[in-house]
Enzyme design. Structure first.
Site, PDB file in Angstrom:
ATOM      1  N   ASN A 208       0.808  -1.214   0.000  1.00  0.00           N
ATOM      2  CA  ASN A 208       0.000   0.000   0.000  1.00  0.00           C
ATOM      3  C   ASN A 208       0.844   1.267   0.000  1.00  0.00           C
ATOM      4  O   ASN A 208       0.310   2.345   0.231  1.00  0.00           O
ATOM      5  CB  ASN A 208      -0.912   0.018   1.233  1.00  0.00           C
ATOM      6  CG  ASN A 208      -1.954  -1.081   1.212  1.00  0.00           C
ATOM      7  OD1 ASN A 208      -1.886  -2.002   0.398  1.00  0.00           O
ATOM      8  ND2 ASN A 208      -2.933  -0.992   2.097  1.00  0.00           N
ATOM      9  N   ASP A 209       2.143   1.137  -0.221  1.00  0.00           N
ATOM     10  CA  ASP A 209       3.018   2.307  -0.202  1.00  0.00           C
ATOM     11  C   ASP A 209       3.834   2.431  -1.490  1.00  0.00           C
ATOM     12  O   ASP A 209       4.947   2.944  -1.491  1.00  0.00           O
ATOM     13  CB  ASP A 209       3.946   2.258   1.017  1.00  0.00           C
ATOM     14  CG  ASP A 209       4.496   3.629   1.382  1.00  0.00           C
ATOM     15  OD1 ASP A 209       3.698   4.582   1.461  1.00  0.00           O
ATOM     16  OD2 ASP A 209       5.711   3.760   1.584  1.00  0.00           O
TER      17      ASP A 209
END
Length: 343
Positions: A208-209
């Site tokens: 998610n980064d």
């Protein structure tokens, strides 16, 4: 069964004590007799080496060191290193093992991934702490530097999450990124497919980064710009303060930019990205819809056993493995949802 700390393959009996296979050591260092233990301790890394450290992490600062090979072991240098060393930050325990497993998966799935592995600090007998080491990809075959440009710089975007307005909304999507990459590098089916799969696997594995600085251009001498290999690819599923904040670091589709509208999946009973959204993404970057539905997505679903096996053989703690695989299985099921009715 013991597995190699580089290749995550079973070790032979005479390799079990060291934790490394001859094949793995040769893969990482071109020397099957290489000593992978670092010549300094974790404490020295914290107290003595800071002046040589540089870098950033999934949240803030992650200390890094440049390494070279000297007398059949690693040694730190201020500049012109051929490897990067990344221990786990205190706030994200076992991130090194996480990155190693996730990057190994990406390699086995056919992505361009620099040689990497796990190494331990000196003086640790009872409990070894591993650090992640990776070959620098901004070097040519003669180990001379090649110019690298992160995508935020290439696109002239000041915020790595695309928050370029006063409203704190995100105005850069993965679709926009993909089109920019294809416009400035090779725009052909293989490149489209690679980008499509890269974004899908970020979603599936809980990365998610994956922001703008996790994409780069490499400028080889006397050649066209190229998309850099995979780097900084981790699953943040075991770190809820990051994982629960967003599904992806950037919006998937251009029409989501600025929070103008929602992707279809958010208007279904599932309330997150589903297969239909990735079909739309693929079409928008030039892929054929039938190829996506009949070939690309089924191929990804068929890779499930390989993904699960590598994570299971990794050096991540079991609770972290369970957390990552839970996310993966859930999102793989969502990827398989096509022609889903909206609410």
């Amino acid at each position: 069964m013991n597995f190699c700390r580089i290749l995550l393959k079973p070790l032979k009996k005479n390799e079990a004590l060291s934790g490394y296979s001859a094949e793995g050591l040769h893969y990482l260092t071109d020397n099957k007799h290489f000593n992978p233990e670092l010549p300094f301790s974790r404490q020295e890394f914290i107290t003595v080496k800071p002046q040589k450290q540089q870098g950033m992490s999934i949240s803030g600062f992650q200390p890094k060191l440049q390494l070279i090979i000297k007398d059949e072991h690693f040694d730190s240098v201020n500049q012109q290193g051929n490897y990067i060393l990344k221990p786990s930050p205190e706030e994200y325990p076992f991130l090194a093992e996480n990155e190693h497993a996730t990057m190994r998966i990406m390699k086995e799935l056919g992505f361009d991934v620099p040689e990497n592995g796990l190494v331990s600090f000196a003086g640790e007998q009872n409990h070894k702490e591993f650090a992640f080491v990776i070959t620098r990809f901004d070097r040519d075959k003669q180990q001379k530097p090649m110019h690298q440009e992160q995508l935020d710089g290439a696109m002239n975007i000041r915020d790595k999450y695309g928050k370029i307005g006063a409203d704190n909304e995100q105005y850069v999507s993965y679709e926009q990124i993909a089109k920019f990459i294809l416009q400035h590098t090779e725009n052909h089916l293989a490149q489209q497919r690679e980008i499509f799969r890269r974004i899908i696997y970020a979603y599936l594995l809980g990365n998610n980064d994956l922001h703008l600085r996790n994409f780069s251009f490499i400028y080889p001498k006397n050649s066209h710009p190229k998309l850099a290999p995979i780097y900084d690819f981790v699953s943040v599923s075991p770190y809820p303060e990051i994982f629960n904040s967003t599904l992806l670091a950037l919006p998937l589709l251009a029409r989501e930019e600025g929070n103008a509208t929602l992707a279809k999946g958010f208007n279904t009973q599932y309330g997150e990205y589903i297969g239909d959204d990735f079909v739309e993404f693929g079409e928008n970057i030039g892929l054929n819809k039938n190829v996506i539905i009949q070939k690309l997505i089924p191929e990804i679903i068929q890779e499930k056993e390989k993904v699960e096996q590598i994570y299971s053989q990794s050096f991540m703690p079991q609770p972290h493995i369970d957390c990552v695989l839970k996310t993966y299985r859930k999102r793989l099921a969502l990827l398989n949802l096509l022609n889903e009715p909206e609410l």
